[in-house]
Design a protein around this motif. Structure first.
Motif, short mmCIF file in Angstrom:
data_model
loop_
_atom_site.label_atom_id
_atom_site.label_comp_id
_atom_site.label_asym_id
_atom_site.label_seq_id
_atom_site.Cartn_x
_atom_site.Cartn_y
_atom_site.Cartn_z
N VAL A 165 -24.75 1.44 46.73
CA VAL A 165 -26.01 0.68 46.93
C VAL A 165 -26.71 -0.02 45.36
O VAL A 165 -27.06 -1.08 45.30
N ALA A 166 -26.04 0.68 44.27
CA ALA A 166 -26.56 0.43 43.14
C ALA A 166 -26.11 -1.01 42.72
O ALA A 166 -27.16 -1.61 42.20
N PRO A 167 -25.31 -1.44 42.78
CA PRO A 167 -24.79 -2.85 42.28
C PRO A 167 -25.50 -4.00 42.96
O PRO A 167 -25.92 -4.99 42.54
N THR A 168 -25.74 -3.77 44.28
CA THR A 168 -26.64 -4.81 45.09
C THR A 168 -28.21 -4.72 44.59
O THR A 168 -28.53 -5.80 44.50
N LEU A 169 -28.69 -3.35 44.58
CA LEU A 169 -29.98 -3.57 44.07
C LEU A 169 -30.19 -3.91 42.64
O LEU A 169 -31.16 -4.68 42.32
N ALA A 170 -29.09 -3.63 41.70
CA ALA A 170 -29.05 -4.10 40.42
C ALA A 170 -29.01 -5.55 40.34
O ALA A 170 -29.71 -6.42 39.59
N GLY A 171 -28.26 -6.32 41.23
CA GLY A 171 -28.06 -7.84 41.38
C GLY A 171 -29.51 -8.28 41.81
O GLY A 171 -29.74 -9.33 41.11
N MET A 172 -29.97 -7.60 42.67
CA MET A 172 -31.40 -8.33 43.13
C MET A 172 -32.32 -8.30 42.07
O MET A 172 -33.23 -9.15 41.62
N LEU A 173 -32.37 -7.15 41.27
CA LEU A 173 -33.36 -6.80 40.14
C LEU A 173 -33.00 -8.16 39.11
O LEU A 173 -33.99 -8.46 38.61
N ILE A 182 -33.23 -3.18 35.67
CA ILE A 182 -32.17 -2.21 36.11
C ILE A 182 -32.56 -0.67 35.63
O ILE A 182 -32.03 0.19 36.33
N PHE A 183 -33.10 -0.55 34.34
CA PHE A 183 -33.04 0.91 34.07
C PHE A 183 -34.22 1.54 35.17
O PHE A 183 -34.14 2.90 34.89
N LEU A 184 -34.82 0.93 35.72
CA LEU A 184 -35.98 1.45 36.78
C LEU A 184 -35.38 2.21 37.91
O LEU A 184 -36.18 3.01 38.57
N LEU A 185 -34.26 1.92 38.35
CA LEU A 185 -33.56 2.31 39.40
C LEU A 185 -33.58 3.90 39.53
O LEU A 185 -33.82 4.49 40.65
N SER A 186 -33.31 4.60 38.54
CA SER A 186 -33.24 5.99 38.51
C SER A 186 -34.40 6.70 38.45
O SER A 186 -34.54 7.90 38.85
N VAL A 187 -35.57 6.02 37.99
CA VAL A 187 -36.98 6.67 37.89
C VAL A 187 -37.53 7.53 39.19
O VAL A 187 -37.90 8.50 38.95
N PRO A 188 -37.40 6.71 40.38
CA PRO A 188 -37.98 7.47 41.45
C PRO A 188 -37.17 8.74 41.87
O PRO A 188 -37.78 10.00 42.32
N PHE A 189 -35.79 8.68 41.67
CA PHE A 189 -35.02 9.93 41.66
C PHE A 189 -35.45 11.30 40.94
O PHE A 189 -35.15 12.26 41.22
N CYS A 190 -35.57 10.73 39.79
CA CYS A 190 -35.93 11.80 38.54
C CYS A 190 -37.26 12.43 39.07
O CYS A 190 -37.42 13.78 38.92
N PRO A 315 -24.03 -11.24 45.45
CA PRO A 315 -22.73 -11.19 46.15
C PRO A 315 -21.88 -10.53 45.52
O PRO A 315 -20.93 -9.72 46.41
N ALA A 316 -21.79 -10.17 44.32
CA ALA A 316 -20.76 -9.52 43.46
C ALA A 316 -21.16 -7.90 43.87
O ALA A 316 -20.38 -7.11 44.15
N GLY A 317 -22.71 -7.70 43.70
CA GLY A 317 -23.22 -6.40 43.96
C GLY A 317 -22.70 -5.94 45.68
O GLY A 317 -22.40 -4.85 45.83
N LEU A 318 -23.19 -6.91 46.34
CA LEU A 318 -22.95 -6.66 47.94
C LEU A 318 -21.50 -6.43 48.28
O LEU A 318 -21.40 -5.81 49.09
N ALA A 319 -20.77 -7.03 47.53
CA ALA A 319 -19.21 -6.49 47.90
C ALA A 319 -18.70 -5.09 48.30
O ALA A 319 -18.01 -4.78 48.87
#
Length: 473
Positions: A165-173, A182-190, A315-319
């Motif tokens: 999921v990370a590359p797709t979310l990162a690509g959108m961000l 992209i740094f903020l992806l980890s914060v909710p899980f922490c 698209p690169a992340g969705l692949a």
């Protein structure tokens, strides 16, 4: 409010009395959430390499330090984990690393300078590195051998779903808010991991404390950094340049001095007794090659899609997303297989399937279609799903319980070392081959094709080591 989030630490017996047998799975889920935060921080930046290169005006061989630096710090920070567990206990170590990872993730979203970005990534990697071995410590401490494969598979379910999921979310961000977001992806899980850990991880009973092996850690750190710098400097300096030769010499000397030290020291950072068990020794070789292949491919495929095939970041992340979901489903099933059948043969099968999936990329090159990329990565991730729980069980199952903390650390350290070297190797290799062939579409195509073939060879060599993962009689 504070007392609700940070209650008094219960004992292990109190937690079992409160939750019964399901406590094992609750503790495993808690630690898995923390590890997912670290994995997201590891894998989410691959899709941003071209954007960061354009932002700073740098090539892949320099920008990759945003990823490689994180993994280098992560690798080195694993070394003191057994000592930290003895000194502060599992609960404090886990809470501390989750808090620090969340804090540095917030800080990273506020910086844009290359040097500061790399520095933040180093701090993130240090927190993630201490945390990585903790998941297998939970499995080996809380679960009986007959359920360790299943526990490892379920633990890995979320851990491998995160990179999908990370590359797709990162690509959108990236496309909407810039690469800093992209740094903020980890914060909710922490945050979630911290709250759960405060309620579900027990206080540690008092245990004898041993001195920290500063000399051993310094030698392993010098070896790790010299290896990374040696690989990173090959393109600019050359294989036989004085700087490259010096780095290789430092790595070899540091490794030799550590072996000598570990044989003589009363309490080294880890005991060489671990390698007397052949299944562990061969498993470590496989773990290194596995780290090279997994992290190098996770880096290479999104960059290949953008630089060679001309796709955008999303698209690169969705692949990688469909293959990630398949992997997440395959791993629990593979964990149950590892409890019922030989984990060694399951590992061999997974290595062959995963390695040969890269051969298809190498053969097709830039002629590969987006649909072909999707199904080929799905097949490869099925092989990876077979490897993950089986390799862990085959490597650690036959060791004494008193060695489990050290063994888990060594296993994770070697895998991460392979990962950081794998990313550096493919980044430098691609840049070198483009220099040889020329920065034309044909030259770029040939460079990436050869990089994928290099990964195939790596996994075929790992298969040879996996065939020897038999416990000594």
């Amino acid at each position: 409010m504070l007392s609700l989030l940070l209650p008094a630490a219960p004992s292990r017996d109190e937690l079992f009395a409160r939750h019964g047998e399901r406590y094992r799975w609750l503790a495993l889920f808690t630690v898995a959430i923390g590890v997912i935060a670290a994995v997201l921080a590891t894998t989410s930046f691959s899709v941003a390499v071209p954007a960061m290169g354009a932002y700073w005006g740098m090539g892949q061989d320099r920008v990759q330090w945003v990823i490689t630096g994180y993994m280098a710090a992560m690798t080195l920070a694993m070394l003191p984990t057994p000592w930290l567990l003895e000194r502060f206990g599992f609960r404090r170590v886990f809470l501390g690393t989750v808090f620090f990872l969340g804090l540095t993730s917030l800080a990273g979203a506020l910086v844009s300078d290359f040097a500061f970005t790399v520095a933040i990534r180093l701090l993130q990697g240090a927190a993630a590195g201490v945390q990585q071995p903790l998941s297998m410590v939970v499995v080996m401490r809380l679960f009986p051998p007959s359920r360790q494969g299943r526990a490892t598979g379920l633990l890995s379910f979320g851990i491998v779903l995160a990179p999908a999921v990370a590359p797709t979310l990162a690509g959108m961000l990236l496309e909407h808010f810039g690469w800093q977001s992209i740094f903020l992806l980890s914060v909710p899980f922490c945050v979630l991991a911290g709250v759960l850990a405060a309620h579900l991880l027990p206080r540690e009973e008092s245990a004898p404390r041993r001195p920290f092996d500063w000399y051993g850690v310094a030698l392993l750190s010098a070896m790790t950094l010299a290896l990374i710098e040696w690989v990173s400097s090959l393109r600019e300096a050359g294989l036989l340049a004085a700087w490259s030769v010096a780095q290789a010499a430092i790595a070899l000397l540091s490794a030799g001095l550590f072996v000598r030290h570990a044989r003589r020291a009363a309490v080294p950072i880890f005991s060489l007794e671990l390698f007397a068990e052949r299944s562990f020794a061969m498993g470590i070789v496989v773990s290194f090659a596995y780290g090279v292949g997994v992290y190098a491919s996770s880096y290479l495929i999104p960059v290949f899609l953008q630089n060679a095939l001309g796709f955008g970041a999303t698209p690169a992340g969705l692949a990688l997303m469909p293959s990630g979901f398949v992997l997440a489903v395959a791993i629990p099933l593979a964990g149950m297989l590892a409890d019922r059948h030989s984990p060694r043969w399951i590992t061999v099968a997974g290595l062959l399937v995963f390695g040969l999936s890269f051969l298809y990329f190498g053969w097709r090159g830039s002629a590969v279609s987006y649909a072909e990329i999707l199904w080929d990565t799905v097949i490869g991730r099925i092989g990876l799903g077979l490897i993950i729980p089986a390799l862990t069980v085959a490597t650690l199952r036959h060791l004494q319980p008193c060695l489990m903390g050290e063994a888990s650390m060594v296993n994770n350290y070697v895998r991460q070392l392979g990962g950081v070297l794998g990313i550096a190797i493919v980044a430098v290799f691609v840049e070198w081959r483009i220099t040889v062939y020329g920065a034309t579409p044909e030259g770029i195509d040939a460079a990436y094709s050869e990089a994928f073939i290099l990964l195939t060879v790596t996994f075929l060599l790992a298969t040879v080591a996996a065939l020897r993962m038999k416990p000594r009689e």
